[in-house]
Scaffold this motif. Sequence first.
Motif, PDB file in Angstrom:
ATOM      1  N   GLU A  71      -6.623   6.672  -5.412  1.00  0.00           N
ATOM      2  CA  GLU A  71      -5.458   6.123  -6.100  1.00  0.00           C
ATOM      3  C   GLU A  71      -4.641   5.261  -5.145  1.00  0.00           C
ATOM      4  N   ASP A  72      -4.425   5.762  -3.931  1.00  0.00           N
ATOM      5  CA  ASP A  72      -3.696   4.978  -2.930  1.00  0.00           C
ATOM      6  C   ASP A  72      -4.462   3.716  -2.551  1.00  0.00           C
ATOM      7  N   VAL A  73      -5.762   3.896  -2.292  1.00  0.00           N
ATOM      8  CA  VAL A  73      -6.588   2.783  -1.821  1.00  0.00           C
ATOM      9  C   VAL A  73      -6.738   1.709  -2.893  1.00  0.00           C
ATOM     10  N   SER A  74      -6.963   2.112  -4.128  1.00  0.00           N
ATOM     11  CA  SER A  74      -7.148   1.137  -5.202  1.00  0.00           C
ATOM     12  C   SER A  74      -5.888   0.316  -5.424  1.00  0.00           C
ATOM     13  N   THR A  75      -4.717   0.952  -5.267  1.00  0.00           N
ATOM     14  CA  THR A  75      -3.464   0.209  -5.371  1.00  0.00           C
ATOM     15  C   THR A  75      -3.368  -0.838  -4.270  1.00  0.00           C
ATOM     16  N   ALA A  76      -3.705  -0.429  -3.044  1.00  0.00           N
ATOM     17  CA  ALA A  76      -3.673  -1.366  -1.926  1.00  0.00           C
ATOM     18  C   ALA A  76      -4.615  -2.540  -2.154  1.00  0.00           C
ATOM     19  N   LEU A  77      -5.800  -2.265  -2.660  1.00  0.00           N
ATOM     20  CA  LEU A  77      -6.786  -3.328  -2.895  1.00  0.00           C
ATOM     21  C   LEU A  77      -6.344  -4.265  -4.013  1.00  0.00           C
ATOM     22  N   ALA A 134       0.859  -1.181   0.000  1.00  0.00           N
ATOM     23  CA  ALA A 134       0.000   0.000   0.000  1.00  0.00           C
ATOM     24  C   ALA A 134       0.892   1.227   0.000  1.00  0.00           C
ATOM     25  N   PRO A 135       0.556   2.231  -0.806  1.00  0.00           N
ATOM     26  CA  PRO A 135       1.308   3.484  -0.758  1.00  0.00           C
ATOM     27  C   PRO A 135       1.203   4.114   0.624  1.00  0.00           C
ATOM     28  N   GLN A 136       2.154   4.963   0.963  1.00  0.00           N
ATOM     29  CA  GLN A 136       2.162   5.584   2.292  1.00  0.00           C
ATOM     30  C   GLN A 136       0.858   6.321   2.578  1.00  0.00           C
ATOM     31  N   GLY A 137       0.240   6.911   1.554  1.00  0.00           N
ATOM     32  CA  GLY A 137      -0.999   7.635   1.757  1.00  0.00           C
ATOM     33  C   GLY A 137      -2.139   6.778   2.266  1.00  0.00           C
ATOM     34  N   ALA A 138      -2.056   5.468   2.023  1.00  0.00           N
ATOM     35  CA  ALA A 138      -3.116   4.553   2.457  1.00  0.00           C
ATOM     36  C   ALA A 138      -3.093   4.312   3.961  1.00  0.00           C
ATOM     37  N   PHE A 139      -2.034   4.757   4.623  1.00  0.00           N
ATOM     38  CA  PHE A 139      -1.942   4.579   6.069  1.00  0.00           C
ATOM     39  C   PHE A 139      -2.448   5.805   6.823  1.00  0.00           C
ATOM     40  N   ASN A 140      -3.226   6.634   6.126  1.00  0.00           N
ATOM     41  CA  ASN A 140      -3.968   7.731   6.762  1.00  0.00           C
ATOM     42  C   ASN A 140      -5.404   7.589   6.293  1.00  0.00           C
ATOM     43  N   TYR A 183      -3.058   0.849  10.780  1.00  0.00           N
ATOM     44  CA  TYR A 183      -3.180  -0.054   9.629  1.00  0.00           C
ATOM     45  C   TYR A 183      -4.081   0.539   8.537  1.00  0.00           C
ATOM     46  N   ASP A 184      -5.130   1.212   8.935  1.00  0.00           N
ATOM     47  CA  ASP A 184      -5.973   2.032   8.067  1.00  0.00           C
ATOM     48  C   ASP A 184      -6.423   1.302   6.791  1.00  0.00           C
ATOM     49  N   TRP A 185      -6.128   1.842   5.592  1.00  0.00           N
ATOM     50  CA  TRP A 185      -6.660   1.227   4.370  1.00  0.00           C
ATOM     51  C   TRP A 185      -6.051  -0.141   4.077  1.00  0.00           C
ATOM     52  N   MET A 186      -4.895  -0.424   4.653  1.00  0.00           N
ATOM     53  CA  MET A 186      -4.360  -1.773   4.519  1.00  0.00           C
ATOM     54  C   MET A 186      -5.230  -2.757   5.288  1.00  0.00           C
ATOM     55  N   GLY A 187      -5.818  -2.308   6.399  1.00  0.00           N
ATOM     56  CA  GLY A 187      -6.766  -3.147   7.125  1.00  0.00           C
ATOM     57  C   GLY A 187      -8.000  -3.436   6.297  1.00  0.00           C
TER      58      GLY A 187
END
Length: 253
Positions: A108-114, A95-101, A152-156
């Motif tokens: 864009e960050d969230v879709s990459t993580a998913l 997940a990009p660093q932005g996904a941890f907020n 953990y945020d969007w990675m969770g």
Amino acid sequence: MGILEGKKLLITGVLMDSSIAFHVAKLAQEEGATVVLTSFGRTMKITQTIARRLPETPVVIELDVADQEHLDTLADRLREHVDGLDGVLHSIGFAPQGAFNFLEGTWEDVSTALQISAYSLKALAVAALPLMPEGGSVVGLTFDAKFAWPVYDWMGVAKAAFESTNRYLARDLGPKSVRCNLVAAGPIRTTAAKSIPGFEQFEQVWDERAPLGWDVNDPVPAAKACAALLSDWFPATTGEILHVDGGVHAMGQ
């Protein structure tokens, strides 16, 4: 004779010898399996170097789970080294660093993580399926997604999607006699963990909450669970999440 004697396994996610995936590969070889590793891009040389620390140096093939061509050609490229696959370990997450907020994370960050951390389980399983006979096993690594963990945020959220993906894979691959299960490991000091800001918060409290205690430097218990699920010792288990976390998942606050 080892519990994985004669098995042919595809193992992703070997970056350091501290990783769970590395220890799965090591245990698998010790238990009689032939192992093929994956890596891609700049990490290929790292994986090839770490692979030499295994009992037998395995082949490393290129696989970027975000590259459809890599997925489409995976089975043919594997056939150059093995005549089939009995199991696959999914040890992939990003997940990009932005996904941890959580509140500020962009789509864009969230879709990459998913895509990388959840959808890739389906993508990898489908890509490997042409080589998997009846009795095959897909095993993934997760971090229990029932809770809203600190940092953990969007990675969770991605892990929750990952766990749901496992259940749907179990449904659709069950008729093909392929099992799909996850191991929910407690926090381990891996390369992935180091990329999560504030991950030390888990390390500080986990040992205190775990009835069995917990060592953040010991990936072997989780690796043993993966090896067992890749073997024939769980022939009627699918869609399951096996917790290897010292018992934290069963405790209240």
